[in-house]
Design a protein around this motif. Structure first.
Motif, PDB file in Angstrom:
ATOM      1  N   GLU A  18      65.509  16.941 -10.085  1.00 54.81           N
ATOM      2  CA  GLU A  18      64.135  16.465  -9.904  1.00 54.81           C
ATOM      3  C   GLU A  18      64.056  14.940  -9.897  1.00 54.81           C
ATOM      4  OE1 GLU A  18      60.051  16.660 -12.465  1.00 54.81           O
ATOM      5  OE2 GLU A  18      61.218  18.511 -12.320  1.00 54.81           O
ATOM      6  N   ASN A  19      64.870  14.298 -10.731  1.00 56.24           N
ATOM      7  CA  ASN A  19      64.823  12.847 -10.873  1.00 56.24           C
ATOM      8  C   ASN A  19      65.694  12.102  -9.864  1.00 56.24           C
ATOM      9  OD1 ASN A  19      63.082  13.108 -13.038  1.00 56.24           O
ATOM     10  ND2 ASN A  19      64.735  13.115 -14.533  1.00 56.24           N
ATOM     11  N   SER A  20      66.405  12.825  -9.021  1.00 54.86           N
ATOM     12  CA  SER A  20      67.284  12.160  -8.061  1.00 54.86           C
ATOM     13  C   SER A  20      66.836  12.459  -6.638  1.00 54.86           C
ATOM     14  CB  SER A  20      68.733  12.623  -8.262  1.00 54.86           C
ATOM     15  OG  SER A  20      68.850  13.997  -7.975  1.00 54.86           O
ATOM     16  N   LYS A  21      67.291  11.606  -5.734  1.00 57.04           N
ATOM     17  CA  LYS A  21      66.961  11.801  -4.317  1.00 57.04           C
ATOM     18  C   LYS A  21      67.981  12.702  -3.634  1.00 57.04           C
ATOM     19  CE  LYS A  21      64.290   7.657  -3.570  1.00 57.04           C
ATOM     20  NZ  LYS A  21      64.121   6.456  -2.797  1.00 57.04           N
ATOM     21  N   GLY A  22      69.126  12.899  -4.272  1.00 57.08           N
ATOM     22  CA  GLY A  22      70.159  13.745  -3.703  1.00 57.08           C
ATOM     23  C   GLY A  22      71.355  13.811  -4.627  1.00 57.08           C
ATOM     24  N   TYR A  82      72.190  10.572  -7.331  1.00 54.58           N
ATOM     25  CA  TYR A  82      71.792   9.190  -7.061  1.00 54.58           C
ATOM     26  C   TYR A  82      70.280   9.096  -7.041  1.00 54.58           C
ATOM     27  CZ  TYR A  82      71.419  10.928  -2.263  1.00 54.58           C
ATOM     28  OH  TYR A  82      71.105  11.661  -1.151  1.00 54.58           O
ATOM     29  N   GLU A  83      69.788   7.982  -7.592  1.00 60.02           N
ATOM     30  CA  GLU A  83      68.335   7.809  -7.709  1.00 60.02           C
ATOM     31  C   GLU A  83      67.737   7.040  -6.543  1.00 60.02           C
ATOM     32  OE1 GLU A  83      69.415   6.250 -11.279  1.00 60.02           O
ATOM     33  OE2 GLU A  83      69.901   8.300 -11.834  1.00 60.02           O
ATOM     34  N   ASN A  84      68.505   6.144  -5.930  1.00 62.74           N
ATOM     35  CA  ASN A  84      67.945   5.296  -4.883  1.00 62.74           C
ATOM     36  C   ASN A  84      68.707   5.435  -3.580  1.00 62.74           C
ATOM     37  OD1 ASN A  84      65.992   4.177  -6.648  1.00 62.74           O
ATOM     38  ND2 ASN A  84      67.529   2.824  -7.493  1.00 62.74           N
ATOM     39  N   ASP A  85      69.742   4.658  -3.451  1.00 63.02           N
ATOM     40  CA  ASP A  85      70.471   4.547  -2.195  1.00 63.02           C
ATOM     41  C   ASP A  85      71.729   5.411  -2.209  1.00 63.02           C
ATOM     42  OD1 ASP A  85      71.279   3.688   0.266  1.00 63.02           O
ATOM     43  OD2 ASP A  85      71.873   1.674  -0.368  1.00 63.02           O
ATOM     44  N   ALA A 110      71.387  15.606   0.868  1.00 64.88           N
ATOM     45  CA  ALA A 110      70.682  14.348   1.100  1.00 64.88           C
ATOM     46  C   ALA A 110      69.523  14.627   2.041  1.00 64.88           C
ATOM     47  CB  ALA A 110      71.623  13.320   1.710  1.00 64.88           C
ATOM     48  N   ASP A 111      68.393  14.038   1.737  1.00 67.71           N
ATOM     49  CA  ASP A 111      67.182  14.229   2.550  1.00 67.71           C
ATOM     50  C   ASP A 111      66.843  15.703   2.706  1.00 67.71           C
ATOM     51  OD1 ASP A 111      66.939  11.449   2.938  1.00 67.71           O
ATOM     52  OD2 ASP A 111      68.347  11.526   4.616  1.00 67.71           O
TER      53      ASP A 111
END
Length: 171
Positions: A18-22, A82-85, A110-111
């Motif tokens: 939940e807290n990560s983008k991927g 990862y949280e950002n990039d 990712a995405d």
């Protein structure tokens, strides 16, 4: 009734998702404790963190979060959230994989899409967000500086001609 440790682990995995983008999936078999610490430190600096969970629990968490299923989650799998990039985290993984020669890419999410090992590895070859921003600024600024130089040309020529006349009269 499920084991309470497994329920707690499922909650931790769900929170990480939940807290990560991927997430990247890597096989870390053969890494020493020192190498693992070095990998974790590098990932932390890149805005990511590595966790080791039971694969079946991660599969359940992915299903509960309505994320795509990833093949190859067997054996020794580390999960890099990862949280950002994603590029920064992927670059750290690639760098350490080349240095230690023990890390294998399994895949990624990712995405909202499942990626193969090759697709996940390709993220490491992309320019970082900062590099892209710098290139964008250069691309935007380059024509503007050219226009400014062209517009300043006649004024510069006039100033040079006036200076030459002033020097000629002074002599």
């Amino acid at each position: 009734m499920p084991n309470s440790k497994n329920v707690d682990m499922l909650a931790k995995v769900a929170e990480s998702l939940e807290n990560s983008k991927g997430v990247f999936f890597i096989d870390y078999r053969g890494l020493s404790v020192k190498e693992t610490q070095e990998l974790r430190r590098g990932l932390r600096e890149a805005g990511a963190h590595m966790k080791v969970y039971k694969n079946n629990i991660v599969k359940i968490a992915l299903k509960n979060a309505e994320m795509p299923e990833v093949d190859g989650l067997n054996g020794t799998v580390a999960y890099v959230f990862y949280e950002n990039d994603p590029v920064e985290a992927a670059k750290v993984i690639k760098e350490k994989a080349e240095a230690f020669e023990k890390i294998e890419w399994i895949g990624a999410i990712a995405d909202g899409k499942a990626l193969t090992a090759e697709d996940a590895k390709a993220y490491a070859d992309l320019p970082s967000r900062e590099e892209l921003m710098a290139k964008l600024v250069y691309v935007i600024g380059s024509p503007l500086s050219g226009i400014a130089q062209v517009l300043a040309g006649p004024a510069r020529g006039l100033a040079t001609a006036l200076q030459a006349v002033a020097d000629q009269k002074a002599a």
